[in-house]
Design an enzyme around this catalytic site. Structure first.
Site, PDB file in Angstrom:
ATOM      1  CG  ASN A  94      44.630  45.566  34.562  1.00  0.00           C
ATOM      2  OD1 ASN A  94      45.421  44.927  33.804  1.00  0.00           O
ATOM      3  ND2 ASN A  94      44.860  45.008  35.825  1.00  0.00           N
ATOM      4  CG  ASP A 134      50.889  39.132  36.747  1.00  0.00           C
ATOM      5  OD1 ASP A 134      50.745  40.444  37.158  1.00  0.00           O
ATOM      6  OD2 ASP A 134      50.230  38.298  37.438  1.00  0.00           O
TER       7      ASP A 134
HETATM    8  C1  IPE Z   1      46.516  40.203  34.377  1.00  0.00           C
HETATM    9  O1  IPE Z   1      47.204  40.450  35.416  1.00  0.00           O
HETATM   10  C2  IPE Z   1      46.319  41.307  33.467  1.00  0.00           C
HETATM   11  C3  IPE Z   1      47.426  41.691  32.569  1.00  0.00           C
HETATM   12  C4  IPE Z   1      48.566  41.193  32.571  1.00  0.00           C
HETATM   13  C5  IPE Z   1      47.030  42.908  31.843  1.00  0.00           C
HETATM   14  P1  IPE Z   1      46.679  41.077  36.791  1.00  0.00           P
HETATM   15  O2  IPE Z   1      47.982  41.376  37.965  1.00  0.00           O
HETATM   16  O3  IPE Z   1      45.794  42.340  36.415  1.00  0.00           O
HETATM   17  O4  IPE Z   1      45.890  39.997  37.320  1.00  0.00           O
HETATM   18  P2  IPE Z   1      45.432  39.417  38.668  1.00  0.00           P
HETATM   19  O5  IPE Z   1      44.985  40.787  39.448  1.00  0.00           O
HETATM   20  O6  IPE Z   1      46.800  38.818  39.436  1.00  0.00           O
HETATM   21  O7  IPE Z   1      44.153  38.501  38.607  1.00  0.00           O
HETATM   22  C1  IPE Z   2      51.402  43.542  35.034  1.00  0.00           C
HETATM   23  O1  IPE Z   2      52.278  43.444  35.905  1.00  0.00           O
HETATM   24  C2  IPE Z   2      51.220  44.591  34.224  1.00  0.00           C
HETATM   25  C3  IPE Z   2      49.411  44.962  34.045  1.00  0.00           C
HETATM   26  C4  IPE Z   2      48.880  44.213  34.796  1.00  0.00           C
HETATM   27  C5  IPE Z   2      49.257  46.241  33.296  1.00  0.00           C
HETATM   28  P1  IPE Z   2      51.434  43.947  37.550  1.00  0.00           P
HETATM   29  O2  IPE Z   2      51.151  45.438  37.495  1.00  0.00           O
HETATM   30  O3  IPE Z   2      50.061  43.146  37.445  1.00  0.00           O
HETATM   31  O4  IPE Z   2      52.571  43.637  38.443  1.00  0.00           O
HETATM   32  P2  IPE Z   2      52.076  42.809  39.915  1.00  0.00           P
HETATM   33  O5  IPE Z   2      51.440  41.531  39.528  1.00  0.00           O
HETATM   34  O6  IPE Z   2      51.420  43.777  40.735  1.00  0.00           O
HETATM   35  O7  IPE Z   2      53.417  42.423  40.535  1.00  0.00           O
HETATM   36 MG    MG Z   3      49.689  41.275  38.522  1.00  0.00          MG
END
Ligand code: IPE
Ligand code: IPE
Ligand code: MG
Length: 242
Positions: A68, A20
């Site tokens: 997602n 994340d």
């Molecule tokens: C969790 O990250 C899912 C993945 C790392 C694929 P998100 O960024 O989607 O989760 P939330 O929205 O912070 O819970």
């Molecule tokens: C994790 O990074 C990757 C996926 C969930 C696909 P994020 O895209 O959630 O990055 P933040 O949380 O918005 O910084």
């Molecule tokens: Mg995220």
């Protein structure tokens, strides 16, 4: 660094990672979010190498959740394209390190070109047994458990399973990858203190390591620190300290 891994007393068999913070990493640099995802793909590569070095058998990365799909279509599309280009770029490393690729999630929901590209590598690495790299794709733990329940109910209906015999093992046997051991360690980057629908069943007794580091900055050193933290944990499983 190899020396450092050797100094660790306990090496978990299975480490699961919630990758994340890619978006925030990019935002802080004034870059589009996809640049964070691209840099994050390099971290996956670094962690796979480090895990092979350390002797971790299973690595699971949460790459795309069922939630997602709600992201803007151009981001979803960018992530799917990145998956394909990363496979093209790094497949050789899977062979070099004898790593088997597996997918956990709603495979059928992925775009056809992505499925075809994945299938090629799944088939080409199927025979490796030393290390397994699991990508959670269109993965949601609640869906996984609901699907397992459905299949168990179908077996009961068909007279193949006695409901009185349903136990924890029955549920575990109907999850996506029943032959994979539960992760001993779960790492989440970017400081968020939640599971976001990740492996709710399998993480019941896992140790959690949450780091503020954004995923694109998570490399061998940070992976080592997580294993070091794991070594300092006292796992009691509801018992008393020995
Ligand atoms: C969790 O990250 C899912 C993945 C790392 C694929 P998100 O960024 O989607 O989760 P939330 O929205 O912070 O819970
Ligand atoms: C994790 O990074 C990757 C996926 C969930 C696909 P994020 O895209 O959630 O990055 P933040 O949380 O918005 O910084
Ligand atoms: Mg995220």
């Amino acid at each position: 660094m190899t020396e450092s891994f050797q100094s660790l007393e306990k090496i978990p068999r299975h480490v699961a990672l919630i990758m994340d913070g890619n978006g925030r990493w990019a935002q802080e640099r004034g870059l589009p979010r996809i640049e964070g995802h691209k840099e994050g793909a390099q971290s996956v590569r670094a962690v796979l190498r480090a895990a092979a070095k350390a002797g971790v058998e299973f690595i699971t990365v949460y790459a795309f959740s069922t939630e997602n799909w709600k992201r803007p279509p151009q981001e979803v599309d960018g992530l799917m394209k990145l998956l394909v280009s990363s496979l093209n770029a790094y497949e050789q490393e899977l062979h070099d390190n004898k790593i088997r690729l597996r997918i956990m999630g709603q495979f059928e929901r992925l775009p056809l070109p992505v499925r075809l590209r994945l299938q090629k590598t799944l088939d080409a690495t199927r025979h490796y047994t030393d290390h397994t790299f699991i990508i959670a794709l269109s993965y949601g733990s609640r869906t996984e458990i609901a699907e397992a329940t459905k299949r168990i109910a179908e077996k009961v209906k068909a007279g193949e399973l006695d409901p009185k015999k349903i136990d924890e093992q029955t549920v575990a046997d109907h999850l996506y990858l029943p032959d994979v051991p539960d992760p001993e360690l779960m790492i989440r980057t970017s400081g968020e203190l939640r599971l976001s629908n990740f492996m709710l069943w399998q993480l019941s007794y896992s140790e959690f390591h949450i780091t503020d580091t954004y995923w694109p900055d998570f490399r061998e050193e940070q992976f080592f620190q997580a294993l070091e933290a794991f070594n300092g944990r006292d796992r009691r499983y509801g018992g008393v300290k020995k």
